[in-house]
Scaffold this active site. Structure first.
Site, PDB file in Angstrom:
ATOM      1  N   HIS A 162      18.438 -31.236  20.329  1.00 13.82           N
ATOM      2  CA  HIS A 162      19.009 -30.469  21.401  1.00 13.82           C
ATOM      3  C   HIS A 162      20.413 -30.558  21.489  1.00 13.82           C
ATOM      4  O   HIS A 162      21.099 -29.379  21.802  1.00 13.82           O
ATOM      5  CB  HIS A 162      18.420 -30.962  22.609  1.00 13.82           C
ATOM      6  CG  HIS A 162      18.271 -30.136  23.608  1.00 13.82           C
ATOM      7  ND1 HIS A 162      17.317 -28.959  23.563  1.00 13.82           N
ATOM      8  CD2 HIS A 162      18.733 -30.017  24.844  1.00 13.82           C
ATOM      9  CE1 HIS A 162      17.141 -28.619  24.789  1.00 13.82           C
ATOM     10  NE2 HIS A 162      18.177 -29.206  25.338  1.00 13.82           N
TER      11      HIS A 162
HETATM   12  N1  LIG Z   1       4.793 -27.327  23.711  1.00  7.62           N
HETATM   13  C1  LIG Z   1       4.802 -26.228  24.475  1.00  7.62           C
HETATM   14  N2  LIG Z   1       3.612 -25.357  24.389  1.00  7.62           N
HETATM   15  C2  LIG Z   1       3.744 -24.179  25.204  1.00  7.62           C
HETATM   16  N3  LIG Z   1       4.637 -23.806  25.770  1.00  7.62           N
HETATM   17  C3  LIG Z   1       5.773 -24.595  26.120  1.00  7.62           C
HETATM   18  C4  LIG Z   1       5.958 -25.732  25.411  1.00  7.62           C
HETATM   19  N4  LIG Z   1       7.205 -26.249  25.810  1.00  7.62           N
HETATM   20  C5  LIG Z   1       7.640 -25.446  26.488  1.00  7.62           C
HETATM   21  N5  LIG Z   1       7.175 -24.443  26.612  1.00  7.62           N
HETATM   22  C6  LIG Z   1       7.195 -23.151  27.596  1.00  7.62           C
HETATM   23  O1  LIG Z   1       8.496 -23.034  27.304  1.00  7.62           O
HETATM   24  C7  LIG Z   1       9.069 -22.685  28.785  1.00  7.62           C
HETATM   25  C8  LIG Z   1      10.618 -23.115  28.794  1.00  7.62           C
HETATM   26  O2  LIG Z   1      11.282 -22.384  28.079  1.00  7.62           O
HETATM   27  P1  LIG Z   1      12.817 -22.515  27.707  1.00  7.62           P
HETATM   28  O3  LIG Z   1      13.313 -22.779  29.138  1.00  7.62           O
HETATM   29  O4  LIG Z   1      13.363 -21.223  27.236  1.00  7.62           O
HETATM   30  O5  LIG Z   1      13.121 -23.779  26.775  1.00  7.62           O
HETATM   31  P2  LIG Z   1      13.773 -25.276  26.934  1.00  7.62           P
HETATM   32  O6  LIG Z   1      12.731 -26.005  27.630  1.00  7.62           O
HETATM   33  O7  LIG Z   1      13.852 -25.676  25.618  1.00  7.62           O
HETATM   34  O8  LIG Z   1      14.998 -25.113  27.591  1.00  7.62           O
HETATM   35  C9  LIG Z   1       8.244 -23.474  29.670  1.00  7.62           C
HETATM   36  O9  LIG Z   1       8.212 -23.137  31.017  1.00  7.62           O
HETATM   37  C10 LIG Z   1       6.835 -23.538  28.936  1.00  7.62           C
HETATM   38  O10 LIG Z   1       6.285 -22.239  29.735  1.00  7.62           O
HETATM   39 MG   LIG Z   2      17.064 -25.267  27.313  1.00  9.95          MG
END
Ligand SMILES: Nc1ncnc2c1ncn2[C@@H]1O[C@H](COP(=O)(O)OP(=O)(O)O)[C@@H](O)[C@H]1O
Ligand SMILES: [Mg+2]
Ligand SMILES: Nc1ncnc2c1ncn2[C@@H]1O[C@H](COP(=O)(O)OP(=O)(O)O)[C@@H](O)[C@H]1O
Ligand SMILES: [Mg+2]
Ligand SMILES: [Mg+2]
Ligand SMILES: [Mg+2]
Lengths: 126, 195, 126, 195
Positions: free
Chosen positions: A9
Site C-alpha cells: 500500500h
Molecule cells: N476482501 C474483500 N472482499 C470483498 N470486498 C472487499 C474486500 N476488501 C474490501 N472490500 C470492499 O472494498 C471496499 C473498499 O474499497 P476502497 O475504499 O476503494 O479500497 P481500499 O480499502 O483499498 O481503500 C469496502 O467497502 C468493501 O466493500
Molecule cells: Mg485506499
C-alpha cells in the site's frame, strides 16, 4: 536466480523493506519494491507490480510478498495468468529477508517461497 | 441486451459514481480510508476513456475493457474486486451480439463466485458481497428485483461487523456504518435497470 | 491506552511501518518508531528506544515490536528492568497493525501483545 | 585486582580495539555489515570518556560504567552483548576494593550465562560465545590459559556455520571466515593478562 517483489500500500514501506533485505542479504538476487498507486498515493498498482516483476524476472520464477488489503488483491489478480509468479503468504519484512537470503543461494522458486513462509514460525526471542 | 445496452450501463454507472463520489468517500471515511468515491471515480473515468478510444464491438468487449481498466486504475481494494466482476461477466456472456436475461443472470452468479474467491469474503462480512449476493438472487426474477435486493443488502451492512477489508480492523467499531463497497455495488446493479 | 514502539535497524523502515499502521488504525492509541543509531546510521539505539517508550507510556504498559538482530538484543536489554514494557514476538509490520488496532479499543497490555503475536498465524491468502 | 587494574584493562582494550578497528570491520565485511570495528571503537571511546568524566571508585564501578556505556553507544548487536558481559561482571564482583582470581573467574562464568541468554546463542553458533565460553574454562586455571583458549576459540569459528547474528543469513556461505565478535572477544580476554 529467483526474483522477489514486495508489494505494499505504501511506496516508502516497500522501498525501505527492500533496502533492509538488501542490507542484510546483499544484492546478488534481484528484488524490487512495488508500492503505492500510479499517482504515488497510498494504494496499489497493477502496473507497478508488472514492471517490478519484469525487472526481477530472470526466467527462474518470481516470488511476490504482500503487506495487506489491496496489495493482496492486486497480487492475486496478477498471478491468475502467471504460473511462474507465486505469492508467498509471509510476513512482509521478515519474509522478504528470508526470501532474498535463500534466492541468493540459487534456490528454486518453491524453496524461496517456503523460506519466505517459514518466517512466520521463526521466533525472535529464542 | 446488446453492445449499446452495456455501454449505456457503464455510462450511467460512471455518471452516478461521479455524482455520489463524495457520499461514497464519506462512508469510507467512517470505516476505511476515505478514498472509495475517489477510487471509483478515477477508475470509471479511465473506463470511459478506454471505451471511447477503442469502441467495443460486443457486450463482452464492453465488460472486459471495463474490468481490465478498473483493475489497473482504481488503486484500492475495490479495483481488483470490481475488475474481476466485470471481467468475469465478459467471459461468461461470451462472444455474442445479444445477451439474454438468463445469460446475464448466470454471468452475475459466476462473477459473484469469482469476487468472493478473490477477496475470500462471505455474505455477512460487511463488504460489496452483501449487495452483490442478494442481487444475484434477485436477478433470477428481474433487473428490478436485483436492484431492490442490492439496495436492501447494502443497507443491511450498517448493522454488520466487518470481517474483510480495512474496516475489519475496526472490529466492533465498524458496526453502525453502511459499507462503502456495498453501497457502490447497489449503485452498479441499480444502473442496469436504467440502461 | 497501551503504547506501541517499533524498533528497527532502519529508521526509515520503523517510520514507514508506523505510518502504515496509523493509516489503517488511526491515531487514537500512541505509537512511535525507534529506528537507527543515535547518529542516524543503520543499527539500534537504546536511547531512542527509551525516548519512544516514554512518549507512548500512558501508564497502561507498552508493547515493543522488533524487526531483527540488534533491535531484538537492544529491546531485550531494555526490558530487563521494566515490567510494564513487554516484547511481542511478532512480525514487524503486521504485528504493528494488529497491536495498534487492538490498543485503540482500550485493551489491556497482554491483549495487545497477544494481538501482535497472532499476526503470525493469520493467513493473507484466505 | 583493584580498581586501577580494571581501569588498565579497559584502557588496553580501548587501545587495541582502535588499533584493530579496520581488521574487525574487514572480518565483519565478509559475513556481516562491515561495522564491528567501528561499533566497538565508538563504544570504547565513549567508555573512556565516561570513566574520565566520573572516576570510578571500585572495580564494579569500572565494569558497570563500561557495560552501560557500551549498551548505549555501540549501535550494533555487539553493544547489548558486550554491555551485558561487563554489567554482569560488575554485579558479580560486587562492592569490593579487591577482586580475587576466583571471584573474577566466577564473574566471567555468570557473564557467559547472561550473554548466552540475551542472544539465545550456544557454543558452535559462530559468535563471540565461541571465544567467551572457552575463556571461562581457561580462567579456572589462569588468565594466560583464558587468553589462549579465547584465541583458539575465535580461530575455530572460521570452520563454523553461523546460526546467530547477521552472518546466520549467509548459511553455508558463512563458513571459511573468522567471526568478528569472537575475534574481538579474544582481544578483550587477552588484554586481561596485560593489565
Ligand atoms: N476482501 C474483500 N472482499 C470483498 N470486498 C472487499 C474486500 N476488501 C474490501 N472490500 C470492499 O472494498 C471496499 C473498499 O474499497 P476502497 O475504499 O476503494 O479500497 P481500499 O480499502 O483499498 O481503500 C469496502 O467497502 C468493501 O466493500
Ligand atoms: Mg485506499
Ligand atoms: N545472538 C547473538 N549471540 C551472540 N553473539 C552475537 C549474536 N548476534 C551477533 N553476535 C555477535 O556480534 C557480532 C557482530 O557485531 P556487530 O557487527 O557490532 O553488530 P551488527 O551485527 O548489529 O552489525 C558477531 O560477529 C557475533 O559474534
Ligand atoms: Mg478506501
Ligand atoms: Mg556488524
Ligand atoms: Mg551493524
Amino acid at each position: 536466480m529467483v526474483g522477489i517483489v514486495l508489494i505494499s500500500h505504501s511506496a516508502a514501506l516497500a522501498e525501505e523493506a527492500v533496502a533492509l533485505a538488501v542490507g542484510i542479504a546483499g544484492e546478488d538476487a534481484p528484488i524490487r519494491p512495488a508500492g503505492g498507486t500510479d499517482d504515488g498515493d497510498l494504494g496499489t498498482s497493477l502496473t507497478k507490480l508488472e514492471e517490478a516483476v519484469a525487472e526481477v524476472d530472470q526466467g527462474d520464477g518470481v516470488v511476490v510478498i504482500m503487506d495487506l488489503g489491496s496489495a493482496v488483491l492486486t497480487a492475486r489478480t496478477f498471478v491468475e495468468d502467471r504460473a511462474d509468479v507465486v505469492l508467498a503468504d509471509a510476513p512482509f519484512v521478515e519474509g522478504a529477508v528470508n526470501a532474498l537470503v535463500t534466492a541468493q543461494t540459487g534456490a528454486a522458486l518453491d524453496e524461496v517461497v517456503a523460506a519466505a513462509e517459514e518466517a512466520r514460525t521463526i521466533g525472535k526471542l529464542c | 441486451m446488446d453492445t449499446a445496452f452495456f455501454l449505456r450501463w457503464i455510462t450511467i454507472v460512471t455518471e452516478r459514481v461521479r455524482a455520489d463520489r463524495d457520499h461514497l468517500t464519506d462512508l469510507d471515511r467512517a470505516i476505511g480510508d476515505a478514498d472509495h468515491g475517489a477510487n471509483l471515480d478515477r477508475g470509471f473515468t479511465a473506463v470511459e476513456e478506454a471505451l471511447a478510444a477503442k469502441p467495443p464491438e460486443t457486450p463482452a468487449d464492453v465488460l472486459t475493457t471495463t474490468g481490465t481498466t478498473l483493475i489497473r486504475r482504481v488503486g484500492g481494494a475495490s479495483g481488483p474486486l470490481y475488475g474481476t466482476l466485470f471481467r468475469t461477466l465478459g467471459r461468461s456472456v461470451g462472444d455474442v451480439a445479444e445477451v439474454s436475461h438468463e445469460a446475464l443472470a448466470e454471468a452475475f452468479a459466476q462473477a459473484l463466485a469469482a469476487v468472493m474467491k478473490l477477496g475470500s469474503a462471505q455474505e455477512g462480512d460487511k463488504t460489496m458481497i452483501d449487495a452483490l449476493a442478494p442481487a444475484v438472487q434477485g436477478m433470477r426474477t428481474s433487473l428490478d428485483a436485483a436492484a431492490q435486493a442490492a439496495g436492501d443488502g447494502a443497507r443491511a451492512t450498517t448493522a454488520m461487523r466487518a470481517r474483510k477489508g480495512r474496516a475489519s480492523y475496526l472490529g466492533e467499531r465498524s458496526i453502525g456504518h453502511q459499507d462503502p463497497g456495498a453501497t457502490s455495488m447497489a449503485l452498479v446493479v441499480d444502473a442496469l435497470r436504467a440502461a
